[in-house]
Every structure is written in C-alpha cells, then in structure tokens.
Scaffold this motif. Structure first.
Motif, PDB file in Angstrom:
ATOM      1  N   THR A 193     -32.723 -25.025   3.254  1.00 40.89           N
ATOM      2  CA  THR A 193     -33.249 -25.892   4.309  1.00 40.89           C
ATOM      3  C   THR A 193     -32.901 -27.333   3.987  1.00 40.89           C
ATOM      4  O   THR A 193     -33.227 -27.827   2.908  1.00 40.89           O
ATOM      5  CB  THR A 193     -34.770 -25.747   4.452  1.00 40.89           C
ATOM      6  OG1 THR A 193     -35.100 -24.391   4.782  1.00 40.89           O
ATOM      7  CG2 THR A 193     -35.302 -26.668   5.538  1.00 40.89           C
ATOM      8  N   GLU A 194     -32.218 -27.990   4.908  1.00 41.60           N
ATOM      9  CA  GLU A 194     -31.948 -29.424   4.837  1.00 41.60           C
ATOM     10  C   GLU A 194     -32.654 -30.074   6.024  1.00 41.60           C
ATOM     11  O   GLU A 194     -33.030 -29.382   6.978  1.00 41.60           O
ATOM     12  CB  GLU A 194     -30.452 -29.695   4.949  1.00 41.60           C
ATOM     13  CG  GLU A 194     -29.580 -29.011   3.928  1.00 41.60           C
ATOM     14  CD  GLU A 194     -28.109 -29.175   4.258  1.00 41.60           C
ATOM     15  OE1 GLU A 194     -27.459 -30.041   3.653  1.00 41.60           O
ATOM     16  OE2 GLU A 194     -27.620 -28.433   5.142  1.00 41.60           O
ATOM     17  N   ALA A 196     -26.702 -28.364   1.262  1.00 43.06           N
ATOM     18  CA  ALA A 196     -26.111 -27.030   1.286  1.00 43.06           C
ATOM     19  C   ALA A 196     -24.673 -27.049   0.795  1.00 43.06           C
ATOM     20  O   ALA A 196     -24.224 -26.098   0.138  1.00 43.06           O
ATOM     21  CB  ALA A 196     -26.177 -26.463   2.701  1.00 43.06           C
ATOM     22  N   ALA A 197     -23.926 -28.118   1.086  1.00 43.93           N
ATOM     23  CA  ALA A 197     -22.516 -28.171   0.701  1.00 43.93           C
ATOM     24  C   ALA A 197     -22.342 -28.078  -0.811  1.00 43.93           C
ATOM     25  O   ALA A 197     -21.354 -27.507  -1.293  1.00 43.93           O
ATOM     26  CB  ALA A 197     -21.868 -29.449   1.230  1.00 43.93           C
ATOM     27  N   TYR A 198     -23.269 -28.655  -1.557  1.00 47.92           N
ATOM     28  CA  TYR A 198     -23.179 -28.564  -3.014  1.00 47.92           C
ATOM     29  C   TYR A 198     -23.268 -27.096  -3.454  1.00 47.92           C
ATOM     30  O   TYR A 198     -22.438 -26.601  -4.232  1.00 47.92           O
ATOM     31  CB  TYR A 198     -24.291 -29.384  -3.661  1.00 47.92           C
ATOM     32  CG  TYR A 198     -24.050 -29.731  -5.114  1.00 47.92           C
ATOM     33  CD1 TYR A 198     -23.935 -28.741  -6.093  1.00 47.92           C
ATOM     34  CD2 TYR A 198     -23.918 -31.052  -5.526  1.00 47.92           C
ATOM     35  CE1 TYR A 198     -23.697 -29.059  -7.422  1.00 47.92           C
ATOM     36  CE2 TYR A 198     -23.675 -31.374  -6.850  1.00 47.92           C
ATOM     37  CZ  TYR A 198     -23.570 -30.380  -7.794  1.00 47.92           C
ATOM     38  OH  TYR A 198     -23.323 -30.688  -9.106  1.00 47.92           O
ATOM     39  N   LEU A 199     -24.261 -26.395  -2.939  1.00 51.93           N
ATOM     40  CA  LEU A 199     -24.472 -24.999  -3.333  1.00 51.93           C
ATOM     41  C   LEU A 199     -23.360 -24.102  -2.796  1.00 51.93           C
ATOM     42  O   LEU A 199     -22.938 -23.154  -3.463  1.00 51.93           O
ATOM     43  CB  LEU A 199     -25.837 -24.539  -2.849  1.00 51.93           C
ATOM     44  CG  LEU A 199     -27.019 -25.312  -3.456  1.00 51.93           C
ATOM     45  CD1 LEU A 199     -28.307 -25.025  -2.698  1.00 51.93           C
ATOM     46  CD2 LEU A 199     -27.183 -24.990  -4.935  1.00 51.93           C
ATOM     47  N   GLU A 200     -22.854 -24.389  -1.601  1.00 53.14           N
ATOM     48  CA  GLU A 200     -21.738 -23.623  -1.057  1.00 53.14           C
ATOM     49  C   GLU A 200     -20.489 -23.789  -1.914  1.00 53.14           C
ATOM     50  O   GLU A 200     -19.729 -22.826  -2.112  1.00 53.14           O
ATOM     51  CB  GLU A 200     -21.464 -24.069   0.378  1.00 53.14           C
ATOM     52  CG  GLU A 200     -22.548 -23.648   1.362  1.00 53.14           C
ATOM     53  CD  GLU A 200     -22.504 -24.409   2.676  1.00 53.14           C
ATOM     54  OE1 GLU A 200     -23.331 -24.106   3.558  1.00 53.14           O
ATOM     55  OE2 GLU A 200     -21.641 -25.307   2.810  1.00 53.14           O
ATOM     56  N   THR A 201     -20.264 -24.990  -2.418  1.00 52.93           N
ATOM     57  CA  THR A 201     -19.097 -25.235  -3.266  1.00 52.93           C
ATOM     58  C   THR A 201     -19.212 -24.472  -4.580  1.00 52.93           C
ATOM     59  O   THR A 201     -18.247 -23.857  -5.047  1.00 52.93           O
ATOM     60  CB  THR A 201     -18.943 -26.746  -3.540  1.00 52.93           C
ATOM     61  OG1 THR A 201     -18.809 -27.440  -2.290  1.00 52.93           O
ATOM     62  CG2 THR A 201     -17.730 -27.032  -4.407  1.00 52.93           C
ATOM     63  N   THR A 208     -33.416 -15.031  -6.814  1.00 57.76           N
ATOM     64  CA  THR A 208     -34.657 -14.259  -6.706  1.00 57.76           C
ATOM     65  C   THR A 208     -35.197 -14.221  -5.280  1.00 57.76           C
ATOM     66  O   THR A 208     -36.387 -13.999  -5.065  1.00 57.76           O
ATOM     67  CB  THR A 208     -35.724 -14.828  -7.664  1.00 57.76           C
ATOM     68  OG1 THR A 208     -35.899 -16.230  -7.399  1.00 57.76           O
ATOM     69  CG2 THR A 208     -35.310 -14.647  -9.110  1.00 57.76           C
ATOM     70  N   GLY A 209     -34.314 -14.425  -4.296  1.00 59.22           N
ATOM     71  CA  GLY A 209     -34.718 -14.302  -2.900  1.00 59.22           C
ATOM     72  C   GLY A 209     -35.473 -15.486  -2.364  1.00 59.22           C
ATOM     73  O   GLY A 209     -36.106 -15.396  -1.298  1.00 59.22           O
ATOM     74  N   GLY A 210     -35.429 -16.602  -3.064  1.00 58.15           N
ATOM     75  CA  GLY A 210     -36.177 -17.785  -2.650  1.00 58.15           C
ATOM     76  C   GLY A 210     -35.414 -18.650  -1.673  1.00 58.15           C
ATOM     77  O   GLY A 210     -34.383 -18.276  -1.116  1.00 58.15           O
ATOM     78  N   ARG A 211     -35.932 -19.854  -1.482  1.00 54.63           N
ATOM     79  CA  ARG A 211     -35.346 -20.810  -0.545  1.00 54.63           C
ATOM     80  C   ARG A 211     -35.235 -22.157  -1.232  1.00 54.63           C
ATOM     81  O   ARG A 211     -36.168 -22.589  -1.916  1.00 54.63           O
ATOM     82  CB  ARG A 211     -36.235 -20.916   0.703  1.00 54.63           C
ATOM     83  CG  ARG A 211     -35.715 -21.870   1.775  1.00 54.63           C
ATOM     84  CD  ARG A 211     -36.444 -21.646   3.103  1.00 54.63           C
ATOM     85  NE  ARG A 211     -37.877 -21.872   2.997  1.00 54.63           N
ATOM     86  CZ  ARG A 211     -38.508 -22.946   3.487  1.00 54.63           C
ATOM     87  NH1 ARG A 211     -37.822 -23.895   4.103  1.00 54.63           N
ATOM     88  NH2 ARG A 211     -39.815 -23.068   3.368  1.00 54.63           N
ATOM     89  N   ALA A 212     -34.085 -22.810  -1.074  1.00 49.95           N
ATOM     90  CA  ALA A 212     -33.870 -24.146  -1.617  1.00 49.95           C
ATOM     91  C   ALA A 212     -34.073 -25.164  -0.497  1.00 49.95           C
ATOM     92  O   ALA A 212     -33.496 -25.014   0.593  1.00 49.95           O
ATOM     93  CB  ALA A 212     -32.470 -24.274  -2.195  1.00 49.95           C
ATOM     94  N   VAL A 213     -34.883 -26.175  -0.751  1.00 40.07           N
ATOM     95  CA  VAL A 213     -35.152 -27.220   0.232  1.00 40.07           C
ATOM     96  C   VAL A 213     -34.631 -28.528  -0.329  1.00 40.07           C
ATOM     97  O   VAL A 213     -35.026 -28.945  -1.430  1.00 40.07           O
ATOM     98  CB  VAL A 213     -36.661 -27.340   0.525  1.00 40.07           C
ATOM     99  CG1 VAL A 213     -36.929 -28.477   1.512  1.00 40.07           C
ATOM    100  CG2 VAL A 213     -37.209 -26.024   1.062  1.00 40.07           C
ATOM    101  N   THR A 214     -33.734 -29.179   0.388  1.00 41.47           N
ATOM    102  CA  THR A 214     -33.209 -30.465  -0.078  1.00 41.47           C
ATOM    103  C   THR A 214     -33.657 -31.572   0.867  1.00 41.47           C
ATOM    104  O   THR A 214     -33.918 -31.339   2.052  1.00 41.47           O
ATOM    105  CB  THR A 214     -31.671 -30.451  -0.166  1.00 41.47           C
ATOM    106  OG1 THR A 214     -31.119 -30.283   1.142  1.00 41.47           O
ATOM    107  CG2 THR A 214     -31.189 -29.323  -1.068  1.00 41.47           C
ATOM    108  N   VAL A 242     -40.014 -37.194   0.530  1.00 44.11           N
ATOM    109  CA  VAL A 242     -40.181 -36.019  -0.330  1.00 44.11           C
ATOM    110  C   VAL A 242     -41.508 -35.331  -0.045  1.00 44.11           C
ATOM    111  O   VAL A 242     -41.568 -34.109   0.164  1.00 44.11           O
ATOM    112  CB  VAL A 242     -40.090 -36.416  -1.820  1.00 44.11           C
ATOM    113  CG1 VAL A 242     -40.577 -35.268  -2.713  1.00 44.11           C
ATOM    114  CG2 VAL A 242     -38.664 -36.784  -2.188  1.00 44.11           C
ATOM    115  N   TRP A 243     -42.594 -36.101  -0.012  1.00 43.78           N
ATOM    116  CA  TRP A 243     -43.907 -35.492   0.214  1.00 43.78           C
ATOM    117  C   TRP A 243     -44.016 -34.901   1.622  1.00 43.78           C
ATOM    118  O   TRP A 243     -44.631 -33.840   1.818  1.00 43.78           O
ATOM    119  CB  TRP A 243     -45.016 -36.504  -0.026  1.00 43.78           C
ATOM    120  CG  TRP A 243     -45.212 -36.877  -1.467  1.00 43.78           C
ATOM    121  CD1 TRP A 243     -45.156 -38.119  -2.013  1.00 43.78           C
ATOM    122  CD2 TRP A 243     -45.486 -35.982  -2.555  1.00 43.78           C
ATOM    123  NE1 TRP A 243     -45.375 -38.067  -3.374  1.00 43.78           N
ATOM    124  CE2 TRP A 243     -45.591 -36.770  -3.729  1.00 43.78           C
ATOM    125  CE3 TRP A 243     -45.652 -34.607  -2.659  1.00 43.78           C
ATOM    126  CZ2 TRP A 243     -45.855 -36.218  -4.978  1.00 43.78           C
ATOM    127  CZ3 TRP A 243     -45.914 -34.051  -3.911  1.00 43.78           C
ATOM    128  CH2 TRP A 243     -46.015 -34.852  -5.044  1.00 43.78           C
TER     129      TRP A 243
END
Length: 546
Positions: A23-24, A64-69, A249-255, A266-267
């Motif tokens: 999620t961005e 997402a682009a960082y993780l996709e790369t 582990t099936g989680g979600r990354a939020v940037t 951030v908050w």
C-alpha cells in the motif's frame, strides 16, 4: 529450506493472488500484480543482457518500485544492491563502480544525480527511471521509464532459484568508503527467523517451500499476518529485511510518501491503514514521531495508535524517555536490536510497557563477547570486549578480502561476525553496549566509549539527540566533547549536563565541553555525520557553547 527469498515470494503470490501486498498513498498492489510487475521487469532486465550474479542497484525512495526491483532481481538470480538516495552523483558513481552495477533503477526526483553515473560507470547495461524528474530541474539522462518497460515486456515465467543467490547491503555511512556486505539469501532467511516468524507463533524456519506458504496463507486468513510500515528507508537493512519478511509471511507493506520523514503523515497512515508493525531507526526517527504525538495532543487532536502493536528499531540508540512516551500512548512492544549489516542480531532490548524500563540488552544464544586475546569474556568481569555472532552471517565484503578477514574470524573452529562493536557483560548476562570500537576516545590513557556517555545525556528529558567525540588536546592527547541537541525553548545548560554525567560515570568520562544546538545532521538511516560533530566540538574550544 534452501530456496531464494524470491522463490518464496512467487509461491506466496500464487497462494494469495487477490490479497493486497503493498500500500502506497493512493495506490494498492495485490500479490498477483506484485508478481506480474516484477516478472515484466525481470524480462526487461534479461533482454538487456542481465542475468545470474549481475548487480541491480536501487537508488530509490520507499515505495512499491523498490520492492518490485528487488523481486525482479531475485527472479533472475541477480543481486539487489542498496544505494543511499542522499548520495551525490559522484558518490553514487563510486558505489556503482565498486558494485560492478549492471542496472540502476532510480527515482525520477533523483534524475539529475544519475547523469554522472550514466557517463562514467562502464558496467551499466540499463538505467530505469521511476516517475518523472522535477519539472524545474535537470532532467537527467534519457532512459526508459519503468511503466514503459513493463508495458513493452511480457512477464517472465517463474523459475525456482536456490538459497545461494545473493543480496548486497552496502554500509559505511558518510565517513568512509561504502563496503558491500554479501548475504546469501538462505543465510539471511535463517538469521531472521525471530522477527519474521516468531510473531506468528512459528519458532523454527519452515522446513519446505510448501510449509512456508502454508504459514503465510494461514496467517493472512486468520488476520495475524503483519501490516508493516518501514518508516526508515528501504535502503536501510532493518527497513528492507523486515519488509521482505512481511511479504514472505502473507503480510502487507505500507509505505509513506516519497522523500523525507513526515511525522504527521506517518501517524495518519498508521491509523488509516491499521499498521501494526513500524520499523524505525532509533532516536533519529522516533524523536520527530514522539514530538508530533505531543503536538497533536496539545492541539486536542491526538493520533490514533490503537492498531500499533510492534515497533522494531536498529541502527542507532533508542532512548528510554522516547520508549516511555510511546508505551504511555500505545499498547506496543518495542524491540530494539543491536545488529549491523555485517551480521547479527547480537542482542535485543524488549519492552512491553513503561514498567519494563530501563531497557536492557540481552544477547541471543549465538552471541559472545570476545576479549583482545580471543578469550570469551564472563558475565560480571567488567572487561570490555567486542560482540561476536556465530549464527548465519554474510560471506564477507565484496572485493575486499582484507576487511573480510578482520570482520569474519574463526575462533576455536567457529566462524564469527565481528564488526567491531564494543560491549561488557553484566553479572546477570545482560549486555552494556559501548558503540563501535573505532570511535573510542583515548584521554590521558583512559578509554572512553562514546555510547556510554551518550546514553546518560539522552536520559535528560530536554535532550533530543547527542554525539560524544574526542577532539585533540595538547595535554591529554584527546579530550571528551559533546554536541547536544535540545528541545526548542530548553533552558538546560552545559554545566547541568556535565553534572548529570558526573553523577553516573567516572570523572574522565565527563565532557570537557558541550555545544548545544537544535539538531544533529543524520542520514535517513540514523547515522551521524561524525566529521561534522568533531569539527563543531573542536571549534567550540574547551568551554560550553551555551
């Protein structure tokens, strides 16, 4: 389980295709889309002649682009490489040259700094821009944009990769030439069983790919998979490794939005996205976050922290007053790690409430404290040694056998990672961390460990950051000096701070001079610009800058 982390990601993507992976702000990427985009990028890299063992540099803000790369590189057996987005054009070229980079993927906002590398780094086969460059600045080199490449290439078919594939984590900060630490992915996975799997109640690394996928699917379906926000940049090992673990582990990354730290944003994102795990880097990141909590409370609009359950910190000290402020406002477990790009984690300080303070570091089973004669130090000996870790660790530094031999040594037939962090073992087995050995101050033959003095100074409620350094002294060789950042409107004086140190430590450890300032320059990963601190302290002389 001897497979690449990329192979685990592929299997999780197949098992959870419609679940959101990343999620961005303004955009969500499902696991299916994450895999498809990475597969298209992998095909584009392969078409440019990139293959197994080639290095792929990420000069990118979080997103997402960082993780996709990284994922695309894993698919090819290529090697992801982190590049500090604060680097100038020449600094970037130096890192890329050292890494023998075949690919550079960079944020459009950084395009003007890439021009030098495009002209001078001979190993580059492909440069990829992510997003548009600033409208009012230099456009950088004419290279394909990420979305154009993805549209032009069909997804590459997945191929199982072994755990011997690699990732480079460059370290070195702003005071020395960066060094590339070589991690085999199987070793990286084994080294991070605790942060990746223990929160799910899984105490051992899954034995097979099918078992790893089953853990991820069950965790996601039962609502136990982490929703992780790397507040720290993904170029920081703590940020990247823990985010990789969330996706395994099936989680979600939020940037958050690209660029510098925005505490209010951030908050808001933590509340909006129900983030339960935040990745930070000590006081450098947490102080602005806590300041924002206090500001919002004073304004009568407190932030919603109900979803936050875990905070993981590494890279620089996280002081107890900040932990206390967080514990008082959230039901959060704070895990502070002594770790480095070269290996570890060596020890954890874990607190679940303010009642657990003061926090103390306890070593993991694979950690030893080793004296100068390679003798294992005993608890309560009061001797200073270096932290050593004999668990899964990197192979060494890229193209630097001399430094590798110093940092990775065999003692009594066992290989240890020994990056140079000094510590003492307390009588009950806890670790007193004293900082990196290269920063020890020698004043009249007495050794002063900066971290020990900094810990005392950070205990003052009006101190937000500090650096203790040695400066030249005609009589003592070096004298202890400190540069201390204090809160706006603070009335604390250098004399009061020296008295604070004197009450806790020996007289020779008390700073002879203290310079007060509003902030210390740190990198996004929390590393201090030591040369600036030393110069500032030296220019202040032997008095207080108050």
């Amino acid at each position: 389980m001897n497979v690449s982390i990329g192979t685990i990601w592929e299997a999780v993507c197949r098992a959870l295709p419609d679940a959101v992976a990343i999620t961005e702000p303004g955009r969500e990427t499902t696991y299916r889309k994450f895999d498809e985009r990475a597969s298209r990028l992998a095909a584009a890299l392969e078409a440019a002649g990139v293959g197994e063992g080639d290095t792929v540099a990420c000069y990118l803000y979080n997103g997402a682009a960082y993780l996709e790369t990284v994922f695309a590189a894993f698919k090819l057996g290529a090697v992801p490489v982190n590049a500090n987005y604060r680097y100038t054009g020449e600094e970037l070229s130096e890192l890329l040259t050292d890494a023998d980079a075949a690919v550079l993927v960079f944020s459009g906002a950084l395009a003007d700094r890439v021009t030098h590398a495009a002209k001078h780094v001979r190993t580059l086969k492909l440069l990829v821009r992510v997003g548009e460059p600033p409208a009012d600045g230099p456009g950088g080199p004419a290279v394909p944009e990420l979305e154009e490449l993805l549209t032009a290439h069909a997804p590459r078919e997945p191929r199982r990769r072994p755990g011997t594939d690699q990732l480079f984590m460059y370290t070195g900060g702003t005071t020395g030439k960066p060094k590339g630490v070589i991690w085999q992915l199987s070793d990286l996975l084994h080294a991070h069983v605790v942060p990746f799997y223990h929160p799910l109640g899984v105490t051992e690394l899954p034995a097979s790919l099918d078992e790893a996928v089953a853990v991820a699917v069950e965790a996601r379906h039962e609502g136990r998979a982490p929703t992780t926000m790397p507040v720290v940049p993904l170029m920081h090992a703590t940020g990247l490794f823990n985010t990789m673990g969330a996706l395994m582990t099936g989680g979600r990354a939020v940037t958050t939005r690209a660029g510098g730290l925005g505490p209010e944003h951030v908050w808001h994102m933590i509340a909006e996205q129900q983030v339960d795990t935040a990745i930070v880097a000590g006081n450098a990141v947490c102080r602005p976050l806590v300041d924002e909590l206090l500001r919002a409370e004073k304004a009568g609009t407190p932030h919603d922290l109900r979803s936050l359950r875990r905070m993981i910190s590494s890279g620089t000290a996280l002081s107890d007053p900040l932990k206390k402020a967080l514990h008082e406002r959230a039901d959060v477990t704070i895990t502070e790690a002594i770790a480095s790009s070269e290996g570890g984690p060596f020890a954890f300080a874990i607190t679940s409430s303010a009642e657990d303070l003061p926090s103390r570091f306890h070593p993991v089973p694979a950690t030893r404290v080793i004296g100068p004669d390679d003798r294992f130090l005993e608890p309560g000996s009061e001797e200073t040694g270096v932290l050593a870790y004999c668990g899964p660790m990197p192979l060494g530094y890229y193209k630097d056998t001399e430094k590798s031999a110093k940092a990775y040594r065999t003692i009594e037939g066992v290989r240890y990672a020994i990056p140079g962090d000094l510590a003492r073992l307390e009588a009950d087995g806890a670790i007193r961390f004293l900082g990196r050995g290269s920063g020890v101050i020698n004043t009249g033959g007495e050794k002063v460990h900066p971290q020990e003095v900094e810990n005392v100074l950070l205990g003052h409620p009006e101190v937000t950051d500090c650096a203790v350094v040695g400066v030249p002294d005609e009589t003592w060789g070096e004298r202890v000096a400190a540069v201390v950042a204090v809160q706006p409107g603070s009335t604390v004086t250098g004399h009061e701070l020296r008295d604070l140190v004197r009450r806790s430590l020996a007289g020779y450890k008390v700073p002879r001079s203290i310079v007060l300032t509003d902030r210390l320059p740190r990198t996004p990963t929390g590393k201090l610009e030591t040369a600036w601190a030393r110069k500032t302290a030296q220019e202040a002389g032997s008095g207080d800058g108050t």
